[in-house]
Design an enzyme around this catalytic site. Structure first.
Site, short mmCIF file in Angstrom:
data_model
loop_
_atom_site.label_atom_id
_atom_site.label_comp_id
_atom_site.label_asym_id
_atom_site.label_seq_id
_atom_site.Cartn_x
_atom_site.Cartn_y
_atom_site.Cartn_z
N LYS A 36 0.84 -1.20 0.00
CA LYS A 36 0.00 0.00 0.00
C LYS A 36 0.88 1.25 0.00
CE LYS A 36 -2.43 1.71 3.69
NZ LYS A 36 -2.31 3.18 3.70
N ASP A 63 -3.36 4.27 -2.20
CA ASP A 63 -4.32 4.76 -1.20
C ASP A 63 -4.26 6.28 -1.13
OD1 ASP A 63 -5.91 5.06 1.07
OD2 ASP A 63 -4.34 4.42 2.46
N LYS A 65 -7.23 8.22 -1.59
CA LYS A 65 -8.54 8.69 -1.10
C LYS A 65 -9.00 9.97 -1.82
CE LYS A 65 -8.05 6.76 3.57
NZ LYS A 65 -6.65 6.33 3.64
N ASP A 68 -13.22 14.99 -4.90
CA ASP A 68 -13.29 16.29 -5.57
C ASP A 68 -14.54 16.27 -6.45
OD1 ASP A 68 -12.63 18.81 -6.79
OD2 ASP A 68 -10.50 18.38 -6.46
N THR A 122 -12.19 5.72 10.21
CA THR A 122 -12.30 5.14 11.56
C THR A 122 -11.87 6.14 12.63
OG1 THR A 122 -10.13 4.16 11.23
CG2 THR A 122 -12.01 2.73 10.87
N ARG A 213 2.87 -1.38 10.78
CA ARG A 213 3.95 -1.46 11.77
C ARG A 213 4.27 -2.86 12.30
NH1 ARG A 213 1.58 3.73 14.64
NH2 ARG A 213 -0.20 2.81 13.57
O1 C5P Z 1 0.96 0.54 11.01
P1 C5P Z 1 -0.48 0.23 10.89
O2 C5P Z 1 -0.78 -1.23 10.77
O3 C5P Z 1 -1.30 0.90 11.97
O4 C5P Z 1 -0.88 0.89 9.49
C1 C5P Z 1 -2.19 0.91 9.03
C2 C5P Z 1 -2.29 1.60 7.72
O5 C5P Z 1 -3.68 1.74 7.40
C3 C5P Z 1 -1.72 3.02 7.70
O6 C5P Z 1 -1.24 3.25 6.37
C4 C5P Z 1 -2.90 3.89 7.97
O7 C5P Z 1 -2.81 5.16 7.40
C5 C5P Z 1 -4.03 3.11 7.30
N1 C5P Z 1 -5.34 3.35 7.88
C6 C5P Z 1 -5.65 3.13 9.20
N2 C5P Z 1 -6.91 3.37 9.67
C7 C5P Z 1 -7.83 3.82 8.85
C8 C5P Z 1 -7.54 4.04 7.52
C9 C5P Z 1 -6.27 3.80 7.05
O8 C5P Z 1 -4.81 2.72 9.98
N3 C5P Z 1 -9.02 4.01 9.30
#
Ligand code: C5P
Length: 246
Positions: A36, A63, A65, A68, A122, A213
């Site tokens: 991603k 990603d 998003k 517009d 979220t 992460r």
């Molecule tokens: O490191 P982690 O597993 O938290 O990364 C989650 C990924 O999903 C990040 O790129 C974050 O921006 C994205 N994301 C999220 N929650 C959302 C939408 C996108 O964590 N509601």
């Protein structure tokens, strides 16, 4: 349902440079499904990085998003359609006409790019929706916005893992869910609050999970990804078993 369960793992390349991104891609190739690229990395490295990853055989979820007016998003989607990414996303809040034109833009290329609607972020709760003048609670809004995405030609939505069942009930099992906010039980939560394990997300019928992460910062990212895929497989077996019992 895809049977090669690793194909349903999307790794978030939330790093600042091409070198870091490509090092991760090289480490994870063959054990995960998609990479991603979000706003930070895209704005820093752009289409050149997309090409370097796709040249290595990597599949990409772009990603960005988009949100517009319909014509602007249509033109942007036409450009994205030529980049060779596998999936990309658009805010449902942009409205059905914007989504329909976005999908039409993607369809101008013979190479398919999945269109996903971003439902309620979220990071927003009911009080944030009220502030925006939306008096319908988050869960109901996600359900109706998923329908809007589906009726506009999107193949799925990005949503919280807590909303997988709501989306599937509303739009049917074949409508895809892509869910971040996933944490294996053995990893740290970081700043994610409402988390679901890979096992539970797949068991609930989720299609793609996004993880950053827990893989990226692991001492051995490839091993961490393989461990997550094992959990996903167990979730898939539980999902299939539960389907038979119904
Ligand atoms: O490191 P982690 O597993 O938290 O990364 C989650 C990924 O999903 C990040 O790129 C974050 O921006 C994205 N994301 C999220 N929650 C959302 C939408 C996108 O964590 N509601």
């Amino acid at each position: 349902m895809m049977l090669d369960i690793k194909e349903r793992l999307i790794v978030a390349l939330d790093v600042a440079t091409s070198d870091e991104a490509l090092a991760l891609v090289d480490q994870l190739t063959g054990v995960v499904g998609y990479f991603k690229i979000g706003m930070q990395l895209y704005y820093a490295c752009g289409n050149r990085l997309i090409k370097e990853i796709t040249d290595r055989g990597g599949k990409i979820f772009l990603d960005l998003k988009l949100h517009d007016i319909p014509n602007t998003v249509h033109q942007a989607a036409k450009v994205i359609a030529g980049l060779g990414v596998s999936m990309t996303n658009f805010h449902v809040a942009g409205g059905s006409e914007m989504l329909t034109r976005a999908v039409a833009g993607l369809n101008t290329s013979p190479t398919p790019t999945l269109a996903l609607g971003v439902t309620v972020l979220t990071s927003l709760d009911n009080s944030n929706l009220t502030e925006l003048g939306i008096k319908v609670p988050v869960a109901k809004t996600v359900a109706s916005w998923s329908s809007i995405a589906q009726n506009s030609g999107c193949q799925g939505v990005v949503c919280s893992p807590q909303e997988i069942k709501i989306v599937k009930e509303q739009c049917g099992a074949g409508f895809l869910t892509v869910t971040p906010g996933i944490r294996p039980s053995w990893s740290t939560k970081d700043d994610q609050k409402r988390i679901t394990t890979p096992y539970d997300a797949i068991k609930q019928g989720g299609d793609y999970i996004v993880i950053g992460r827990p893989i990226r910062t692991a001492a051995q990212p490839r091993q961490a990804a393989m461990r997550i895929v094992e959990e996903m497989l167990e979730g898939y077996i539980a999902f299939e078993k539960q389907k038979k019992e119904i």
